[in-house]
Design a protein around this motif. Structure first.
Motif, PDB file in Angstrom:
ATOM      1  N   ASP A 128      21.857  36.565  58.683  1.00  0.00           N
ATOM      2  CA  ASP A 128      22.489  35.874  59.797  1.00  0.00           C
ATOM      3  C   ASP A 128      23.772  36.577  60.223  1.00  0.00           C
ATOM      4  O   ASP A 128      24.708  36.717  59.449  1.00  0.00           O
ATOM      5  N   GLY A 129      23.797  37.038  61.473  1.00  0.00           N
ATOM      6  CA  GLY A 129      24.960  37.721  62.014  1.00  0.00           C
ATOM      7  C   GLY A 129      25.002  39.215  61.759  1.00  0.00           C
ATOM      8  O   GLY A 129      25.865  39.908  62.301  1.00  0.00           O
ATOM      9  N   LEU A 130      24.099  39.740  60.938  1.00  0.00           N
ATOM     10  CA  LEU A 130      24.075  41.177  60.677  1.00  0.00           C
ATOM     11  C   LEU A 130      23.697  41.930  61.945  1.00  0.00           C
ATOM     12  O   LEU A 130      22.696  41.622  62.594  1.00  0.00           O
ATOM     13  N   ARG A 131      24.502  42.924  62.306  1.00  0.00           N
ATOM     14  CA  ARG A 131      24.222  43.735  63.488  1.00  0.00           C
ATOM     15  C   ARG A 131      23.735  45.111  63.043  1.00  0.00           C
ATOM     16  O   ARG A 131      24.461  45.843  62.351  1.00  0.00           O
ATOM     17  N   VAL A 132      22.509  45.439  63.424  1.00  0.00           N
ATOM     18  CA  VAL A 132      21.865  46.690  63.019  1.00  0.00           C
ATOM     19  C   VAL A 132      21.594  47.528  64.264  1.00  0.00           C
ATOM     20  O   VAL A 132      20.948  47.066  65.209  1.00  0.00           O
ATOM     21  N   LEU A 133      22.106  48.767  64.266  1.00  0.00           N
ATOM     22  CA  LEU A 133      21.738  49.723  65.295  1.00  0.00           C
ATOM     23  C   LEU A 133      20.704  50.642  64.671  1.00  0.00           C
ATOM     24  O   LEU A 133      20.995  51.378  63.720  1.00  0.00           O
ATOM     25  N   ALA A 134      19.473  50.575  65.169  1.00  0.00           N
ATOM     26  CA  ALA A 134      18.342  51.252  64.544  1.00  0.00           C
ATOM     27  C   ALA A 134      17.875  52.423  65.406  1.00  0.00           C
ATOM     28  O   ALA A 134      18.098  52.454  66.626  1.00  0.00           O
ATOM     29  N   PHE A 135      17.184  53.363  64.765  1.00  0.00           N
ATOM     30  CA  PHE A 135      16.734  54.593  65.431  1.00  0.00           C
ATOM     31  C   PHE A 135      15.299  54.887  65.016  1.00  0.00           C
ATOM     32  O   PHE A 135      14.991  54.982  63.827  1.00  0.00           O
ATOM     33  N   CYS A 136      14.419  55.048  66.022  1.00  0.00           N
ATOM     34  CA  CYS A 136      13.009  55.339  65.728  1.00  0.00           C
ATOM     35  C   CYS A 136      12.406  56.046  66.931  1.00  0.00           C
ATOM     36  O   CYS A 136      12.292  55.462  68.004  1.00  0.00           O
ATOM     37  N   ASP A 137      12.019  57.307  66.769  1.00  0.00           N
ATOM     38  CA  ASP A 137      11.551  58.100  67.903  1.00  0.00           C
ATOM     39  C   ASP A 137      10.390  57.444  68.653  1.00  0.00           C
ATOM     40  O   ASP A 137      10.369  57.414  69.873  1.00  0.00           O
TER      41      ASP A 137
ATOM     42  N   GLY B 137      17.757  36.208  61.467  1.00  0.00           N
ATOM     43  CA  GLY B 137      19.069  36.027  62.069  1.00  0.00           C
ATOM     44  C   GLY B 137      19.831  37.295  62.378  1.00  0.00           C
ATOM     45  O   GLY B 137      20.943  37.239  62.914  1.00  0.00           O
ATOM     46  N   ALA B 138      19.265  38.473  62.057  1.00  0.00           N
ATOM     47  CA  ALA B 138      19.937  39.730  62.371  1.00  0.00           C
ATOM     48  C   ALA B 138      19.795  40.044  63.862  1.00  0.00           C
ATOM     49  O   ALA B 138      18.852  39.602  64.520  1.00  0.00           O
ATOM     50  N   HIS B 139      20.732  40.827  64.375  1.00  0.00           N
ATOM     51  CA  HIS B 139      20.663  41.332  65.748  1.00  0.00           C
ATOM     52  C   HIS B 139      20.381  42.822  65.657  1.00  0.00           C
ATOM     53  O   HIS B 139      21.193  43.592  65.129  1.00  0.00           O
ATOM     54  N   VAL B 140      19.202  43.224  66.143  1.00  0.00           N
ATOM     55  CA  VAL B 140      18.732  44.599  65.981  1.00  0.00           C
ATOM     56  C   VAL B 140      18.589  45.249  67.354  1.00  0.00           C
ATOM     57  O   VAL B 140      17.937  44.704  68.247  1.00  0.00           O
ATOM     58  N   THR B 141      19.218  46.412  67.517  1.00  0.00           N
ATOM     59  CA  THR B 141      19.046  47.224  68.724  1.00  0.00           C
ATOM     60  C   THR B 141      18.427  48.537  68.297  1.00  0.00           C
ATOM     61  O   THR B 141      18.935  49.212  67.398  1.00  0.00           O
ATOM     62  N   VAL B 142      17.312  48.923  68.940  1.00  0.00           N
ATOM     63  CA  VAL B 142      16.565  50.118  68.556  1.00  0.00           C
ATOM     64  C   VAL B 142      16.715  51.191  69.623  1.00  0.00           C
ATOM     65  O   VAL B 142      16.393  50.967  70.787  1.00  0.00           O
ATOM     66  N   VAL B 143      17.213  52.354  69.220  1.00  0.00           N
ATOM     67  CA  VAL B 143      17.245  53.532  70.091  1.00  0.00           C
ATOM     68  C   VAL B 143      15.947  54.282  69.871  1.00  0.00           C
ATOM     69  O   VAL B 143      15.604  54.655  68.743  1.00  0.00           O
ATOM     70  N   THR B 144      15.188  54.509  70.947  1.00  0.00           N
ATOM     71  CA  THR B 144      13.860  55.093  70.820  1.00  0.00           C
ATOM     72  C   THR B 144      13.575  56.051  71.967  1.00  0.00           C
ATOM     73  O   THR B 144      14.306  56.088  72.962  1.00  0.00           O
ATOM     74  N   THR B 145      12.504  56.810  71.816  1.00  0.00           N
ATOM     75  CA  THR B 145      12.054  57.695  72.891  1.00  0.00           C
ATOM     76  C   THR B 145      10.870  57.096  73.631  1.00  0.00           C
ATOM     77  O   THR B 145      10.290  57.748  74.489  1.00  0.00           O
ATOM     78  N   ALA B 146      10.454  55.868  73.273  1.00  0.00           N
ATOM     79  CA  ALA B 146       9.269  55.255  73.875  1.00  0.00           C
ATOM     80  C   ALA B 146       9.549  53.800  74.196  1.00  0.00           C
ATOM     81  O   ALA B 146       9.013  52.903  73.565  1.00  0.00           O
ATOM     82  N   GLY B 147      10.384  53.564  75.182  1.00  0.00           N
ATOM     83  CA  GLY B 147      10.857  52.211  75.427  1.00  0.00           C
ATOM     84  C   GLY B 147       9.907  51.297  76.157  1.00  0.00           C
ATOM     85  O   GLY B 147       9.969  50.098  75.987  1.00  0.00           O
ATOM     86  N   ALA B 148       9.007  51.843  76.988  1.00  0.00           N
ATOM     87  CA  ALA B 148       8.174  50.971  77.822  1.00  0.00           C
ATOM     88  C   ALA B 148       7.220  50.132  76.994  1.00  0.00           C
ATOM     89  O   ALA B 148       7.240  48.909  77.022  1.00  0.00           O
TER      90      ALA B 148
ATOM     91  N   GLY C 211       8.367  47.346  74.500  1.00  0.00           N
ATOM     92  CA  GLY C 211       8.652  45.996  74.932  1.00  0.00           C
ATOM     93  C   GLY C 211       7.707  44.972  74.335  1.00  0.00           C
ATOM     94  O   GLY C 211       8.018  43.786  74.267  1.00  0.00           O
ATOM     95  N   MET C 212       6.533  45.420  73.866  1.00  0.00           N
ATOM     96  CA  MET C 212       5.581  44.517  73.239  1.00  0.00           C
ATOM     97  C   MET C 212       6.132  43.926  71.945  1.00  0.00           C
ATOM     98  O   MET C 212       5.631  42.929  71.450  1.00  0.00           O
ATOM     99  N   TRP C 213       7.148  44.569  71.383  1.00  0.00           N
ATOM    100  CA  TRP C 213       7.690  44.124  70.101  1.00  0.00           C
ATOM    101  C   TRP C 213       9.024  43.387  70.277  1.00  0.00           C
ATOM    102  O   TRP C 213       9.757  43.216  69.324  1.00  0.00           O
ATOM    103  N   THR C 214       9.358  42.947  71.477  1.00  0.00           N
ATOM    104  CA  THR C 214      10.667  42.360  71.713  1.00  0.00           C
ATOM    105  C   THR C 214      10.801  40.986  71.047  1.00  0.00           C
ATOM    106  O   THR C 214       9.825  40.320  70.735  1.00  0.00           O
ATOM    107  N   HIS C 215      12.037  40.596  70.870  1.00  0.00           N
ATOM    108  CA  HIS C 215      12.421  39.344  70.203  1.00  0.00           C
ATOM    109  C   HIS C 215      13.763  38.986  70.813  1.00  0.00           C
ATOM    110  O   HIS C 215      14.487  39.857  71.287  1.00  0.00           O
ATOM    111  N   GLU C 216      14.137  37.725  70.790  1.00  0.00           N
ATOM    112  CA  GLU C 216      15.404  37.336  71.425  1.00  0.00           C
ATOM    113  C   GLU C 216      16.609  38.011  70.774  1.00  0.00           C
ATOM    114  O   GLU C 216      17.654  38.167  71.400  1.00  0.00           O
ATOM    115  N   ARG C 217      16.459  38.435  69.511  1.00  0.00           N
ATOM    116  CA  ARG C 217      17.545  39.148  68.832  1.00  0.00           C
ATOM    117  C   ARG C 217      17.181  40.606  68.570  1.00  0.00           C
ATOM    118  O   ARG C 217      17.755  41.249  67.701  1.00  0.00           O
ATOM    119  N   LEU C 218      16.212  41.123  69.345  1.00  0.00           N
ATOM    120  CA  LEU C 218      15.790  42.516  69.188  1.00  0.00           C
ATOM    121  C   LEU C 218      15.767  43.194  70.561  1.00  0.00           C
ATOM    122  O   LEU C 218      15.068  42.737  71.468  1.00  0.00           O
TER     123      LEU C 218
END
Length: 402
Positions: A17-26, A51-62, A65-72
């Motif tokens: 809960d409240g953990l902020r993760v900046l993630a990276f996955c090509d 409860g974590a907030h995850v932001t993913v930097v990727t090379t395949a964003g379109a 979107g199938m994997w989105t979540h209100e905190r992702l």
């Protein structure tokens, strides 16, 4: 320029809960069929559920979107895919470090999490982690390149000596998806960075045995994975042609797509087995197809902990796989499957011939593998990953911009 201050704060309370993760996955793209992005997607969704907030930097964003979540959240960085041109998964991306720098300032993450020693976004994560003073956890998905053909073997070793060493040394913790991957990292990079083994998972609600026993029909072999050289589909097509000369009542279904598909289809026609070999392309219901198969074949040249094997185990399939570290971490030869040397075509044909001709052997191996599959779940994988992310001592982000 972003500057790091050395102020520490308490870890977020109540688990994630409240953990902020900046993630990276090509390749954070479920339509790509690759393992690393599947693992990342399964784990990040569960972290967000916790409860974590995850932001993913990727090379395949379109498609991601199938994997989105209100905190992702998924953020795409520009890229050029070279997979079709090279026959191996590869791309060139630019601007990832700049995107990551902006997101670090904007999101104030407690921890960075990069997927794969081979991904370019992992390099961006390492650079930003050092400049900003945020701890970096790196997950390694592949072990061993000795069975790769040249020039890929030399290129893989050169990458490890340079980029791989840089990433390992910049990481606060390394997660290895299997004991084989952990041993490989220790051999290559020493023991300076703590390594945690966190096995991949499988969804037992989706992947399970069929309701009825398979009987009274053609023995069906199946390959699931990207049609790229390091997965060995060309070796399987060659072996299948020899097998068909000896065992006519056998078929092969190939599920997956990739740059080798055209070549494989032509080779099947040349070898006279096109009528017994079905190329299905990418499927979003692999579980259904596995329940119609008898044997899962994984003749790969390098692996970490392949999801296709875990899913076949959960589906109670007999498994024939190459004896490389990732496969051997799941399969015990002649107990839960058959392992063959990755460069031994004769041994592959012989193993396939054994299981095709002997239904009792198939059943024994499949039952033992299915029992082992109970050890693996995505919930367990996500929790163990979360434990490592929290263990690095999350920072309340103190960045200021010059």
């Amino acid at each position: 320029m972003i500057e790091s201050l050395v102020e520490r704060a308490e870890a977020p309370t109540d688990g994630a809960d409240g953990l902020r993760v900046l993630a990276f996955c090509d390749y954070y793209d479920p339509s790509g069929g690759g393992g690393a992005e599947r693992v990342a997607a399964e784990v990040y969704r569960r972290l967000a559920d916790r409860g974590a907030h995850v932001t993913v930097v990727t090379t395949a964003g379109a498609a991601a979107g199938m994997w989105t979540h209100e905190r992702l959240r998924v953020v795409q960085t520009p890229t050029m895919d070279l997979t079709r041109a090279l026959g191996l998964q590869a791309s060139v991306t630019w601007g990832a470090a700049r995107t990551a720098t902006r997101l670090v300032s904007e999101l104030r993450p407690h921890v960075l999490h990069a997927n794969s020693l081979q991904f370019q976004t992992s390099v961006a994560a390492a650079r930003v982690a050092r400049r900003a003073g945020v701890p970096l956890v790196l997950t390694a998905h592949i072990a061993g390149f000795e069975a790769l053909d040249q020039p890929w073997r030399s290129l893989a070793h050169a990458h490890e000596r340079t980029v791989g060493r840089f990433l390992a040394r910049r990481s606060t913790r390394v997660i290895a998806v299997s004991d084989g991957v952990a041993s490989h990292i220790e051999r290559r990079f020493g023991r300076g960075t703590p390594i945690h083994v966190v096995p991949n998972g499988v969804d037992h609600q989706v992947f399970h045995p069929p309701a009825a026993t398979r009987q009274g029909r053609q023995v069906q072999l199946m390959f699931v994975g990207r049609l790229v050289a390091n997965k060995g589909p060309d070796r399987l097509v060659e072996a299948f042609a020899v097998l068909r000369d000896r065992q006519r009542d056998v078929g092969l279904t190939v599920i997956g797509d990739g740059p080798m598909r055209g070549f494989l289809e032509r080779r099947a026609r040349e070898l006279g087995v096109a009528d017994a070999l079905t190329f299905m392309g990418f499927s979003d219901d692999v579980a259904h197809h596995l329940r119609s198969a008898d044997v899962l074949v994984r003749p790969s040249l390098t692996e970490g902990m392949p999801l296709a094997l875990l899913e076949a185990m959960a589906s109670r399939l007999c498994i024939v796989a190459s004896d490389v570290p990732g496969n051997a971490s799941l399969i015990r030869h002649d107990d839960t499957g058959l392992l063959v040397a990755p460069d031994d075509a004769v041994a592959l044909v012989s193993a396939l011939e054994r299981v095709v001709a002997d239904p009792a052997l198939r059943g024994r191996l499949a039952a033992a593998a299915h029992e082992d599959a109970d050890k693996y779940s995505w919930d367990r994988c996500a929790q163990q990953t979360l434990d490592v992310l929290l263990d690095v001592g999350p920072l309340r982000h103190p960045y200021v911009e010059d």
